[in-house]
Enzyme design. Structure first.
Site, PDB file in Angstrom:
ATOM      1  CE  LYS A   1       0.919   1.476   4.340  1.00 61.53           C
ATOM      2  NZ  LYS A   1       1.564   2.793   4.638  1.00 61.53           N
TER       3      LYS A   1
ATOM      4  CG  ASP B   1      -0.868  -0.109   8.191  1.00 60.83           C
ATOM      5  OD1 ASP B   1      -1.659   0.789   8.539  1.00 60.83           O
ATOM      6  OD2 ASP B   1       0.339   0.096   7.954  1.00 60.83           O
TER       7      ASP B   1
END
Length: 319
Positions: A21, A148
């Site tokens: 990401k 995350d």
């Protein structure tokens, strides 16, 4: 790819893709009672990914190997932590697995490689062991492993609030966009250290009240550049951690200088706690051309580089 999280695998082996990401927006709002920072983020999956192979065993043991000799495969690895956590959800106490990681996402780079690997492990073993947990159940487990991990399970483009585990979808963005991602292979940045350094410098400016946190969240939700987020309206990237990492990390300054020289780059920033940095391009072809035209400069800079398209989903079963 959309995953049916309750789908049970009839095979004794499967593979899962774990994408990296980037942070299109990372704003540190304040400090929480649980010791974490309150964040307002916009995160985006990209098409750079680790691959994890799972083989079911019946001895109750979980083992991990990797093609990266520098990666710890001991109990501190998030893959093993994720496997041990979801093993407690199985009614069969003899289920085990041999896990092999093909590592492509650089370590300690601000790209959530470890978190994505943990998410992929939850998805893979949920299917392989026939546990049948739902997406929400896996996200709850994931939040125990790291802030995350829930995003890495869902992926695509998401607002991430709280410590990062509270997700909200945004209107669909133009998925043809891409990034040139660069990182000094010799440099890593500790995420806890980065936040500690930010608090040391900017802690006196932290917001204190939930209503103030919510005002900042709503400001991000209402940002005009989100609708649409496309090549004619690139995001005005913000990463609060960059303010403390860039001045003391030559590798970050070097990366940003290289990216700023690329033809067609729309905007650029550091990702997460760094030291990876990225430049956004209108499409993958434009990113590839820009990088190819600067191969000699890249070699002289000592940076590693990847061209990655935006990805509309998180971890996915390898078909």
């Amino acid at each position: 790819m959309n995953i049916n999280y309750s789908e049970l695998s009839s095979s004794r082996s499967l593979s899962v893709i774990a994408p990296a990401k980037i942070n299109l927006h990372l704003e540190v709002l304040g400090f929480r009672k649980d010791g974490f920072h309150e964040l307002a983020m916009l995160m985006q999956s990209i098409n750079l990914f680790d691959e994890i192979d799972f083989l079911k065993t019946d001895n109750g043991e979980i083992t991990l190997t990797s093609d990266d000799p520098n990666l710890s495969t001991g109990d501190d690895n998030l893959i093993l932590k994720a496997a041990q956590l979801i093993q407690t959800c199985s009614s069969d106490k003899n289920v085990g697995a041999e896990i092999h990681l093909k590592k492509n996402i650089p370590i300690g780079a601000g790209l959530a490689g470890g978190s994505s690997d943990a998410a992929a492990t939850l998805v893979g073993l949920n299917s392989l062991w026939g546990i049948g947990s739902s997406e929400k159940q896996l996200e709850k487990l994931g939040s125990e492993l790291g802030s995350d991990v829930p995003f890495c399970l869902r992926g695509g483009t998401q607002f991430c609030f709280g410590r990062g585990e509270s997700l909200e979808m945004i209107p669909e963005i133009k998925q043809s966009m891409a990034v040139v991602l660069v990182k000094d292979p010799l440099v890593e940045v500790s995420t806890p250290w980065a936040y500690s350094k930010f608090k040391e410098i900017y802690g006196n400016d932290y917001l204190k009240m939930e209503e103030d946190f919510e005002k900042r969240r709503q400001s991000l939700r209402d940002a005009s550049w989100l609708n649409p987020l496309n090549c004619t309206n690139p995001p005005p990237l913000q990463n609060d951690l960059q303010k403390v990492i860039e001045p003391i990390t030559p590798a970050v300054r070097n990366a940003l200088e290289f990216l700023s020289s690329l033809e067609g780059v729309l905007s650029l920033a550091m990702s997460g706690s760094g030291p990876s940095c990225f430049g956004i391009f209108a499409d993958l072809n434009g990113a590839q051309i820009a990088l190819e035209e600067n191969r000699n400069k890249l070699k002289l800079s000592g940076l590693d580089a990847w061209c990655c398209a935006f990805k509309s989903s998180g971890v996915s079963l390898r078909l």
